[in-house]
Design a protein around this motif. Sequence first.
Motif, PDB file in Angstrom:
ATOM      1  N   LEU A  11       0.850  -1.189   0.000  1.00 56.84           N
ATOM      2  CA  LEU A  11       0.000   0.000   0.000  1.00 56.84           C
ATOM      3  C   LEU A  11       0.886   1.239   0.000  1.00 56.84           C
ATOM      4  N   HIS A  15      -2.179   5.219  -3.319  1.00 56.52           N
ATOM      5  CA  HIS A  15      -3.325   4.317  -3.251  1.00 56.52           C
ATOM      6  C   HIS A  15      -4.328   4.807  -2.218  1.00 56.52           C
ATOM      7  N   ALA A  16      -3.834   5.167  -1.049  1.00 55.68           N
ATOM      8  CA  ALA A  16      -4.723   5.629   0.024  1.00 55.68           C
ATOM      9  C   ALA A  16      -5.437   6.919  -0.373  1.00 55.68           C
ATOM     10  N   THR A  18      -6.114   7.928  -3.412  1.00 54.32           N
ATOM     11  CA  THR A  18      -7.076   7.606  -4.463  1.00 54.32           C
ATOM     12  C   THR A  18      -8.358   7.027  -3.861  1.00 54.32           C
ATOM     13  N   VAL A  19      -8.206   6.136  -2.884  1.00 47.73           N
ATOM     14  CA  VAL A  19      -9.380   5.569  -2.213  1.00 47.73           C
ATOM     15  C   VAL A  19     -10.155   6.665  -1.490  1.00 47.73           C
ATOM     16  N   ALA A  22     -12.169   8.544  -4.020  1.00 47.96           N
ATOM     17  CA  ALA A  22     -13.291   7.708  -4.454  1.00 47.96           C
ATOM     18  C   ALA A  22     -14.379   7.655  -3.375  1.00 47.96           C
ATOM     19  N   ALA A  23     -13.977   7.663  -2.122  1.00 50.08           N
ATOM     20  CA  ALA A  23     -14.947   7.624  -1.027  1.00 50.08           C
ATOM     21  C   ALA A  23     -15.781   8.903  -0.978  1.00 50.08           C
ATOM     22  N   TRP A  55     -15.230   8.053   5.880  1.00 51.61           N
ATOM     23  CA  TRP A  55     -14.137   7.257   5.338  1.00 51.61           C
ATOM     24  C   TRP A  55     -12.998   8.077   4.729  1.00 51.61           C
ATOM     25  N   TRP A  59      -8.768   7.608   5.197  1.00 55.32           N
ATOM     26  CA  TRP A  59      -7.864   7.268   4.097  1.00 55.32           C
ATOM     27  C   TRP A  59      -6.847   8.368   3.818  1.00 55.32           C
TER      28      TRP A  59
END
Length: 78
Positions: A11, A15-16, A18-19, A22-23, A55, A59
């Motif tokens: 990870l 990546h974090a 991007t999540v 998206a959240a 969330w 993240w």
Amino acid sequence: MIIKFLYDKGLRSEHANTVACAAIGLSVASWFTSRKVEAQGVDRADRWGIFVATWPATWFGLGQALSQYERTVVSFGR
């Protein structure tokens, strides 16, 4: 210790983050969908939106911690 574990598992801060982004979209989508589809009304839609909206902060925090860890690993090596 947890950040090192996540880093070792692959990870990365990108990546974090991007999540997290998206959240944010998922929060808006869940609020909108709940408002239109469920017969429970706006109150339930607001609760769904707020629940999912918690969330991204988690993240983004993980992304920041991973970013700092990545700088440490690059600067000092393992």
